[in-house]
Design a protein around this motif. Sequence first.
Motif, mmCIF file in Angstrom:
data_model
loop_
_atom_site.group_PDB
_atom_site.id
_atom_site.type_symbol
_atom_site.label_atom_id
_atom_site.label_comp_id
_atom_site.label_asym_id
_atom_site.label_seq_id
_atom_site.Cartn_x
_atom_site.Cartn_y
_atom_site.Cartn_z
ATOM 1 N N CYS A 60 0.808 -1.217 0.000
ATOM 2 C CA CYS A 60 0.000 0.000 0.000
ATOM 3 C C CYS A 60 0.843 1.270 0.000
ATOM 4 O O CYS A 60 0.463 2.267 -0.603
ATOM 5 C CB CYS A 60 -0.924 0.003 1.216
ATOM 6 N N VAL A 61 1.996 1.235 0.651
ATOM 7 C CA VAL A 61 2.781 2.459 0.832
ATOM 8 C C VAL A 61 3.533 2.839 -0.436
ATOM 9 O O VAL A 61 3.749 2.023 -1.328
ATOM 10 C CB VAL A 61 3.776 2.314 2.008
ATOM 11 N N ASP A 62 3.942 4.107 -0.482
ATOM 12 C CA ASP A 62 4.726 4.600 -1.620
ATOM 13 C C ASP A 62 6.195 4.245 -1.489
ATOM 14 O O ASP A 62 6.923 4.239 -2.487
ATOM 15 C CB ASP A 62 4.582 6.120 -1.730
ATOM 16 N N GLY A 63 6.632 3.963 -0.278
ATOM 17 C CA GLY A 63 8.034 3.618 -0.078
ATOM 18 C C GLY A 63 8.269 3.013 1.288
ATOM 19 O O GLY A 63 7.470 3.201 2.209
ATOM 20 N N SER A 64 9.352 2.272 1.399
ATOM 21 C CA SER A 64 9.709 1.634 2.673
ATOM 22 C C SER A 64 11.180 1.865 2.982
ATOM 23 O O SER A 64 12.021 1.858 2.079
ATOM 24 C CB SER A 64 9.436 0.122 2.614
ATOM 25 N N MET A 65 11.471 2.067 4.257
ATOM 26 C CA MET A 65 12.846 2.163 4.738
ATOM 27 C C MET A 65 12.995 1.175 5.891
ATOM 28 O O MET A 65 12.195 1.205 6.837
ATOM 29 C CB MET A 65 13.159 3.577 5.219
ATOM 30 N N VAL A 66 13.983 0.315 5.796
ATOM 31 C CA VAL A 66 14.216 -0.682 6.833
ATOM 32 C C VAL A 66 15.616 -0.472 7.396
ATOM 33 O O VAL A 66 16.605 -0.527 6.658
ATOM 34 C CB VAL A 66 14.064 -2.115 6.287
#
Length: 348
Positions: free
Chosen positions: A191-197
Amino acid sequence: MKKFNSKSCEEIMTTVYKPIEFCIDNLLAQGLYILAGAPKVGKSWLALDMCLSIAKGEKVLGQQTTQGTALYLCLEDSYVRIQNRLYEITDGPAERLYFVIMSEAIGNGLEEQITDFKNEHYDLKVVFIDTLQKVRNESESGYGTDYKELSVMKALADKLEITIVVVHHTRKCADSDPFNMISGSTGLSGCVDGSMVLIESKRGSRTAKLHCVGRDIENAEINLQFDSDLKKWIVTDEPSDCKSKDNIFLAALYVYLKKHIDFCGTASELVNVLKSVSDETFYPNRVTRDLVQNGYTLRKYGIDFQYKRTRNGRLINLHYDHERDSSDSKNSTVVTVNGAHKQYLANP
C-alpha cells in the motif's frame, strides 16, 4: 453506470503536472512511507533527526530537505522523554516542529486531527507516526486488513500533499530481502509509496544499513553509524553529488532563451539551436519529456512552455520573460561551451 474518466496517451505526455515534492531529497516524497526496524535499534532517533532537519531546512543523511512544519506523533513517549531527547540532539528549539503524545486511531478521528493540523499549519511537510501499532483500529493483521487500513493514510497524504511516515517493527527472523522483515502482511508494503528498513550489522554495534525502496525514489542501501555524542545516524558512504543531464539541458535552454527570448520549432530544431550554447549532446526524443516534467521549474525562471500539434508536426513554443525570472546568478557552474569555458546556471 458511471463511465471511465480517461485521458489519451498524448494528453498525459504533453500536460505539465505539478511535480511531486520531496521533503528529503531522494528519500521521502509526498505520500505514505514505512520506517521499520527492530525494537530499540534507533528508529526514533532517526525519525526525530528527520523531523528536526525538515523543520530547520537542514541536511539529513547527507540529503537536502524542503523546509516546512513537521509533526511528530510520539505515541509511546512522554513530554519529559521528548524533552530529554531534544536536549541531546539540538541546542535550540525549532519553530516549525510539533509533538503529540496522544491521538485517535485510523478511521476513528486520526485523519481529521491531521487535516485540522494541516489547516492550521499550511506549510506542513511531514507527519511521523511512532508507532503504527498505536493508531491501528484493527486487532487482526491480514493482507486485506493491512492494505485497507493503510489505504486511508495513503489517501490522506495524497489529499493533503504531505508525507506521512509510519514507524513500525521488523520481525525477529532474518530474511535475504530486508523488506520481507517488516512485521505484518505484505499488504503494508503493497500500500505504501516507499519503505525504509533500518538493520544493524550486529545487535548493539551502532552500525547499520538503511534499505530504501519506493515509487518515486531510487532503490538504495545507505551505510550508517550512530554517533553517540550527537545522537544521530551519520552516513559513512555519502555518495558524490553528480550533475543531472536534465539540469544541464535546462541550463542550456535558459542561457539560449535569455539571449533569444523566443523559440518556435520542432524538438530536433531546438536541439540544433542549443549547440550554440552547449557542447552537450541532447536528443530530440527526450526534449519534450524534459520540458513537460520540468514545466514548473521553467516557470520560476520566467520560461513559458507550450506544446502544439499542427499539420506540420508537433511544435514547441518557448518564451522568456525577464520580469518573472527568479533565478539566483550565484547558483552557477562552469561548463564547456564550443571549446571554451562559459558560466551559466546549472540547476534551475
